[in-house]
Design a protein around this motif. Sequence first.
Motif, PDB file in Angstrom:
ATOM      1  N   ALA A  76       0.834  -1.198   0.000  1.00 35.96           N
ATOM      2  CA  ALA A  76       0.000   0.000   0.000  1.00 35.96           C
ATOM      3  C   ALA A  76       0.876   1.258   0.000  1.00 35.96           C
ATOM      4  O   ALA A  76       2.046   1.229   0.383  1.00 35.96           O
ATOM      5  N   TYR A  77       0.318   2.350  -0.464  1.00 38.77           N
ATOM      6  CA  TYR A  77       0.944   3.666  -0.364  1.00 38.77           C
ATOM      7  C   TYR A  77       1.425   3.884   1.062  1.00 38.77           C
ATOM      8  O   TYR A  77       0.742   3.485   1.996  1.00 38.77           O
ATOM      9  N   PRO A  78       2.598   4.509   1.305  1.00 39.40           N
ATOM     10  CA  PRO A  78       3.450   5.192   0.331  1.00 39.40           C
ATOM     11  C   PRO A  78       4.798   4.489   0.104  1.00 39.40           C
ATOM     12  O   PRO A  78       5.830   5.146   0.116  1.00 39.40           O
ATOM     13  N   VAL A  79       4.818   3.177  -0.044  1.00 41.75           N
ATOM     14  CA  VAL A  79       6.071   2.455  -0.281  1.00 41.75           C
ATOM     15  C   VAL A  79       6.056   1.899  -1.695  1.00 41.75           C
ATOM     16  O   VAL A  79       5.154   1.143  -2.051  1.00 41.75           O
ATOM     17  N   ASN A  80       7.065   2.260  -2.501  1.00 39.52           N
ATOM     18  CA  ASN A  80       7.122   1.779  -3.883  1.00 39.52           C
ATOM     19  C   ASN A  80       8.542   1.938  -4.412  1.00 39.52           C
ATOM     20  O   ASN A  80       8.951   3.032  -4.818  1.00 39.52           O
ATOM     21  N   ILE A  81       9.299   0.849  -4.423  1.00 37.35           N
ATOM     22  CA  ILE A  81      10.696   0.920  -4.853  1.00 37.35           C
ATOM     23  C   ILE A  81      10.831   1.074  -6.365  1.00 37.35           C
ATOM     24  O   ILE A  81      11.924   1.346  -6.857  1.00 37.35           O
ATOM     25  N   ALA A  82       9.733   0.903  -7.106  1.00 40.66           N
ATOM     26  CA  ALA A  82       9.771   1.068  -8.563  1.00 40.66           C
ATOM     27  C   ALA A  82       9.160   2.385  -9.011  1.00 40.66           C
ATOM     28  O   ALA A  82       8.969   2.615 -10.208  1.00 40.66           O
ATOM     29  N   GLY A 116       7.237  -3.514  -6.029  1.00 37.36           N
ATOM     30  CA  GLY A 116       6.695  -2.200  -6.331  1.00 37.36           C
ATOM     31  C   GLY A 116       5.929  -2.241  -7.644  1.00 37.36           C
ATOM     32  O   GLY A 116       5.648  -3.307  -8.190  1.00 37.36           O
ATOM     33  N   ARG A 117       5.629  -1.062  -8.176  1.00 36.26           N
ATOM     34  CA  ARG A 117       4.900  -1.007  -9.446  1.00 36.26           C
ATOM     35  C   ARG A 117       5.227   0.279 -10.178  1.00 36.26           C
ATOM     36  O   ARG A 117       5.642   1.272  -9.568  1.00 36.26           O
ATOM     37  N   TRP A 128      10.544  -1.858 -14.314  1.00 33.96           N
ATOM     38  CA  TRP A 128      11.291  -3.076 -13.996  1.00 33.96           C
ATOM     39  C   TRP A 128      12.730  -2.728 -13.624  1.00 33.96           C
ATOM     40  O   TRP A 128      13.277  -3.230 -12.652  1.00 33.96           O
ATOM     41  N   ARG A 129      13.333  -1.844 -14.407  1.00 32.98           N
ATOM     42  CA  ARG A 129      14.718  -1.454 -14.144  1.00 32.98           C
ATOM     43  C   ARG A 129      14.838  -0.753 -12.803  1.00 32.98           C
ATOM     44  O   ARG A 129      15.773  -1.011 -12.040  1.00 32.98           O
ATOM     45  N   ARG A 130      13.913   0.130 -12.499  1.00 30.70           N
ATOM     46  CA  ARG A 130      13.963   0.823 -11.198  1.00 30.70           C
ATOM     47  C   ARG A 130      13.819  -0.177 -10.061  1.00 30.70           C
ATOM     48  O   ARG A 130      14.497  -0.077  -9.035  1.00 30.70           O
ATOM     49  N   SER A 131      12.929  -1.149 -10.230  1.00 30.82           N
ATOM     50  CA  SER A 131      12.727  -2.161  -9.209  1.00 30.82           C
ATOM     51  C   SER A 131      13.976  -3.014  -9.023  1.00 30.82           C
ATOM     52  O   SER A 131      14.429  -3.242  -7.893  1.00 30.82           O
ATOM     53  N   ALA A 132      14.539  -3.491 -10.124  1.00 33.46           N
ATOM     54  CA  ALA A 132      15.723  -4.348 -10.041  1.00 33.46           C
ATOM     55  C   ALA A 132      16.893  -3.614  -9.391  1.00 33.46           C
ATOM     56  O   ALA A 132      17.624  -4.185  -8.570  1.00 33.46           O
ATOM     57  N   ASP A 133      17.085  -2.356  -9.749  1.00 30.79           N
ATOM     58  CA  ASP A 133      18.163  -1.570  -9.145  1.00 30.79           C
ATOM     59  C   ASP A 133      17.964  -1.442  -7.636  1.00 30.79           C
ATOM     60  O   ASP A 133      18.910  -1.572  -6.850  1.00 30.79           O
ATOM     61  N   SER A 159       0.603  -5.057  -8.334  1.00 35.39           N
ATOM     62  CA  SER A 159       1.833  -4.717  -9.048  1.00 35.39           C
ATOM     63  C   SER A 159       1.669  -5.054 -10.528  1.00 35.39           C
ATOM     64  O   SER A 159       0.987  -6.024 -10.880  1.00 35.39           O
ATOM     65  N   ASN A 160       2.307  -4.274 -11.381  1.00 38.02           N
ATOM     66  CA  ASN A 160       2.322  -4.589 -12.810  1.00 38.02           C
ATOM     67  C   ASN A 160       3.692  -5.113 -13.245  1.00 38.02           C
ATOM     68  O   ASN A 160       4.026  -5.085 -14.426  1.00 38.02           O
ATOM     69  N   LEU A 161       4.486  -5.614 -12.271  1.00 35.57           N
ATOM     70  CA  LEU A 161       5.829  -6.089 -12.568  1.00 35.57           C
ATOM     71  C   LEU A 161       5.999  -7.595 -12.374  1.00 35.57           C
ATOM     72  O   LEU A 161       6.414  -8.293 -13.288  1.00 35.57           O
ATOM     73  N   LEU A 162       5.720  -8.089 -11.192  1.00 35.30           N
ATOM     74  CA  LEU A 162       5.912  -9.509 -10.877  1.00 35.30           C
ATOM     75  C   LEU A 162       4.577 -10.123 -10.482  1.00 35.30           C
ATOM     76  O   LEU A 162       4.094  -9.897  -9.381  1.00 35.30           O
TER      77      LEU A 162
END
Length: 245
Positions: A76-82, A116-117, A128-133, A159-162
Amino acid sequence: MSPMPLITGSNFSYQHLPFERFLDDAADLGREELELWGIAPHFHVPQVSDAEARAVRRRAASRGLRVRCLTPEQVAYPVNIASADTRLRASSIAMFRRAAELCAELGAELLLLTPGRGYEDEPVEAAWRRSADALAEIASYAEGFGVTCVLEPLQRVESNLLNDSRALARMLDEVGARTSPPCSTPWAWRSPGRAWTTTSTRSATGSATCTSSTAARPGTWRGATGSCRCPTTSPPSPATVMPGS
């Protein structure tokens, strides 16, 4: 071997009950290990001090319990590593770095992460790149505290990544390859509700052959095909499944 070490208790259903009630119930149910959900008011990571984390460890130990995994609230907001918002992404990474420090105080060897997303109207690869980094940075930082990161895929609404095992394997591969050279060593895979490690040997084509199951080892990032940090500790005793929620 008692089945209880293979089954963790969690406070996911106790957010609106006192933390002591959760600990008492977990002990009464014969649990020995816990997955601690980092949620207010029980354990809100940005507000928890080292001393408070050690106090949680003592309160658990007084009931014959130990924290195996810390799972900060992160879907949930406000955590998003991507996130494409640099300030939000930076604060999210900082929260997980702090969580790794708290794992050390709790005696928890695992830290659960999610990807994240990204924005729904941007190319998936950018997010995806932001998440992987971010995952690579967090995993490397956690290793310094003897903490292993495990990664959980999410539902599409989250999430729209994994969202499936194929994407999860790809991400674990990428992150593992960034943090160290390939080797034959255990890796951890957490799907919704369970986590485990298994020994995989990387072939010349990059495929993995699973050879055995082992307990998680501190200080090692688990890559899906063996791209990981080579462990320096001796092989652990078997302990293959840790259902989490």
